[in-house]
Design a protein around this motif. Sequence first.
Motif: not given
Length: 294
Positions: A142-145, A147
Amino acid sequence: MKARILTALTPFALLLVTPAGAVAAEEFKPQDEFKLTPWIELKLGPIDMSINKFVFYLFLAAAATIFTMLWIARRLEAKPNRVQTAIELGYDLTNRTITQDNMDKHMAGRWFAFIATLFFFIWFSNMIGFIPLPVNTQHKVDVLGLEVPSFAIYAATANYSMPLVLTIVVWISYHVEGIRKKGLIGYLKSWMPSGVPKAAAPLVFGIEVISQVLRLASLSARLFANLLAGHLLIIIMAGGMAVILGSWIVGVLLVPVGAAFWVFEIGLVASLQAFIFAILSAIYLGEATAEESH
């Protein structure tokens, strides 16, 4: 989710910051690194043409080979820089040591381009396989919301289909060359060593037939097995063992070992396996068209 992220990032040993036991051993499956989940599904009847990680790495290796050769060819200088020097050394290796030393002049002239392409394509494929890239769709982060795929190492040559296809091309090529030069009967006769008694001829010929067929397995399996084993060792040592045992201390101790394996694979195995595949291909082509029987 936390367990998946840490398991996916084992090549970087990021799991070392996790308390022991945070990642269940049963959740760690090194074989997942080699699963080929379709990124873009594309089927033509019974033929699966889907784009996946394997296809992506094939494209990278082919693009790197073509780009390097064209880039150097258009920028040759009287006083070569380091990149040009390295490519010229590779050219000399494939032209002299691999091709000319194992074929006659006529054959070397005809097959040099093929052997050189084979060497550089396998070499780039092997080297790219040890560069961590965001291609692990089995475990996303998860990167800033969002996937996104996690980083992983993967080599197209660690998939048996690629070495096998290259081997089949080589295998058919040298048989065709042998038959073209000597005729079918003459080529089959060349498989028999000189001085073999007539009584033993059927047995010797049968052994030679078996050895010719086994080359399909030996040439392809050598490249595949070395790359697959190297990747598994890196994954296990650079964090995988810590996940299995649930101990961050084990991870701390084994990360240097994993890094050493990574350097060893890049520094020796990747280049050596490309060299072995190319030189054996040249030897087989040379043997098939040699005047004297072996």
